[in-house]
Design an enzyme around this catalytic site. Structure first.
Site: not given
Length: 98
Positions: A24, A27
Site C-alpha cells: 500500500c 501506508c
C-alpha cells in the site's frame, strides 16, 4: 493473536493501531509520520502496526475497509478512528485528547 491484541488495547496507556499492508503506497507514506510521532510522544502512547493481509479477522472486527486506517484505543475503547493518510498535526491533536 486476538487475545494478545485485546490485552494490548485494554491498557490505560493509549495504543495507536496502524492497519496497513506492505504493498500500500499511502501506508508507506504514513510510516515516517507514525515513527516521528511515536518518538516525540515516547511512553505517552504505544504505536503498533497490524498487517491486514496477515491479520484479516482483526481488521474485519474493527471495520477496516481501506488502508491505512488508524485507530486509537484506550482502556479497550475506540477513542479515535481515521482512514487514509493523516497529517502529523492531525495525528498529534487526536493523541493529545486521549
Amino acid at each position: 493473536m486476538k487475545g494478545k491484541f485485546d490485552a494490548l488495547v485494554s491498557q490505560d496507556q493509549p495504543v495507536l493501531v496502524d492497519f496497513y499492508a506492505d504493498w500500500c503506497g499511502p501506508c508507506q507514506m504514513m510510516a515516517p509520520v507514525l515513527k516521528e510521532v511515536a518518538q516525540e510522544l515516547g511512553d505517552k502512547v504505544k504505536v503498533i502496526k497490524i498487517d491486514v493481509d496477515k491479520n484479516q479477522p482483526i481488521a474485519q472486527r474493527f471495520g477496516v475497509r481501506s488502508i491505512p486506517t488508524l485507530i486509537l484505543f484506550q482502556g479497550g475503547e475506540i477513542k479515535w478512528k481515521k482512514a487514509g493518510v493523516v497529517t502529523k498535526r492531525e495525528l498529534t491533536q487526536a493523541l493529545s485528547q486521549a
